[in-house]
Design a protein around this motif. Structure first.
Motif, PDB file in Angstrom:
ATOM      1  N   ASN A 185       0.527  -1.161   0.191  1.00 29.21           N
ATOM      2  CA  ASN A 185      -0.282  -0.153   0.025  1.00 29.21           C
ATOM      3  C   ASN A 185       1.391   1.084  -0.345  1.00 29.21           C
ATOM      4  O   ASN A 185       0.758   2.551  -0.656  1.00 29.21           O
ATOM      5  CB  ASN A 185      -0.747   0.119   1.212  1.00 29.21           C
ATOM      6  CG  ASN A 185      -2.160  -1.146   0.756  1.00 29.21           C
ATOM      7  OD1 ASN A 185      -2.089  -1.786   0.370  1.00 29.21           O
ATOM      8  ND2 ASN A 185      -2.826  -1.489   1.948  1.00 29.21           N
ATOM      9  N   PRO A 206      -3.118  -6.752  -1.339  1.00 27.72           N
ATOM     10  CA  PRO A 206      -2.007  -6.402  -0.207  1.00 27.72           C
ATOM     11  C   PRO A 206      -2.009  -7.142   0.290  1.00 27.72           C
ATOM     12  O   PRO A 206      -1.334  -6.811   2.104  1.00 27.72           O
ATOM     13  CB  PRO A 206      -3.307  -5.229   0.278  1.00 27.72           C
ATOM     14  CG  PRO A 206      -4.613  -5.111  -0.074  1.00 27.72           C
ATOM     15  CD  PRO A 206      -4.703  -5.774  -1.479  1.00 27.72           C
ATOM     16  N   GLN A 233      -6.345  -0.162   1.014  1.00 27.02           N
ATOM     17  CA  GLN A 233      -5.626   0.220  -0.783  1.00 27.02           C
ATOM     18  C   GLN A 233      -5.855   1.058  -1.970  1.00 27.02           C
ATOM     19  O   GLN A 233      -5.413   1.556  -2.243  1.00 27.02           O
ATOM     20  CB  GLN A 233      -4.976  -1.772  -1.141  1.00 27.02           C
ATOM     21  CG  GLN A 233      -4.543  -1.395  -3.000  1.00 27.02           C
ATOM     22  CD  GLN A 233      -3.972  -3.064  -3.196  1.00 27.02           C
ATOM     23  OE1 GLN A 233      -5.385  -4.063  -3.595  1.00 27.02           O
ATOM     24  NE2 GLN A 233      -2.966  -3.546  -3.267  1.00 27.02           N
TER      25      GLN A 233
END
Length: 323
Positions: A185, A206, A233
């Protein structure tokens, strides 16, 4: 909302379906595909397998990603309605020094990729957000140069980001799963900055789904925590972003996309490679062209059909983010 030029907008439309979702097929693998083929991995065999994948599966994809080293014959075999992305990087990275530094194919440029009929340039970067500035600043400058080149040629720039930790060798283990959300991220935040001229990010999910409660044998994240990472994200970028399959099975990739949707992710499609065609490689290597063709027409098509159903139900239109 990002403003793109008219030429870039038209090129991006060529890579999407009618709903503005990218359902792209990736077969720009070189080193990985050669390894999968073993002793059968000759230039001719690599080209032929890519041609088969392109010919048989692009009628069901919005576009295809290929490489200039083995993939140009396959580009000519794609369906008339499928867009084309071409990879700009050399396969792998420099393993002789720290940093996993990339390199470009020496006889290619954004101009030459565009002249080959591509709708977009794709570049893969391995990136550890926590490595020293003397490493990451070089990578920032490298991406800035490519972005400027694509801007000058007025061709979309797809940046593929693959995370790692310089202190953890295996990204599949529990220790890496703990830091993966931060790695993925936060690098998206960095490369969403306008100075890089990126148009679409191609990224990992993620989390490692094998460590999500209820999905694997050992949990690093609860389901709620994993959902929060997917949501974060989405908030990490204002660019369209699409997921790569990272070599997982077709079933796991589809389940991951459903999970992302439930978490509120506004991802904009996929650029999916091995999850679609991986098992066909051994069929080709062991049983030949006709058996591989048969596999792609049946199981390969079934994989991409199933993926398309999930994408249609879960992905968001790119046009919510660009104009």
């Amino acid at each position: 909302m990002r403003i793109v030029s008219e030429n870039k907008r038209k090129a991006l439309q060529n890579l999407m379906n009618d709903q503005g979702i990218i359902s792209a097929l990736a077969i720009d693998q070189r080193g990985a595909l050669k390894k999968m083929m073993g002793e059968k991995g000759t230039q001719a065999a690599m080209e032929e397998f890519k041609e088969l994948v392109s010919e048989i599966l692009t009628p069901y994809a919005s576009s295809i990603l290929l490489d200039p080293e083995y993939g140009l014959p396959a580009a000519k075999k794609r369906d008339a309605n499928a867009g084309l992305l071409i990879a700009y990087e050399k396969t792998g990275y420099d393993a002789t020094k720290p940093g996993r530094f990339p390199d470009l194919l020496p006889i290619w440029s954004a101009r030459r990729i565009k002249e080959e009929g591509a709708d977009a340039v794709k570049f893969l970067l391995y990136y550890d957000i926590d490595e020293p500035a003397e490493i990451n600043d070089q990578k920032h400058a490298f991406v800035e140069r490519i972005g400027s080149e694509c801007a000058a040629e007025d061709i979309p720039f797809f940046l593929e980001l693959v995370s790692y930790d310089s202190k953890i060798e295996d990204v599949k283990i529990k220790e890496y799963a703990k830091v993966k959300p931060h790695k993925v991220n936060d690098m998206m935040v960095e490369f969403s900055k306008p100075k890089y001229n990126v148009d679409v990010l191609k990224v990992e999910v993620p989390v490692n789904m094998d460590y999500v409660e209820g999905y694997g044998t050992e949990a690093v994240y609860t389901k709620e925590e994993a959902q929060q990472y997917f949501k974060k994200q989405s908030e990490s970028t204002d660019l369209p972003f699409i997921f790569l399959s990272a070599g997982v099975s077709a079933e796991m990739f589809q389940e991951t996309l459903r999970f992302a949707n439930e978490a509120g992710s506004d991802f904009n499609g996929v650029l999916c490679g091995r999850a679609t065609w991986k098992d066909g490689v051994q069929v080709y290597a062991n049983e030949g062209v006709e058996k591989a063709r048969e596999w792609l027409q049946t199981q390969g098509k079934a994989n991409i059909d199933a993926l398309n159903k999930v994408i249609q139900a879960s992905a968001s239109s790119c046009f919510e983010k660009i104009k």
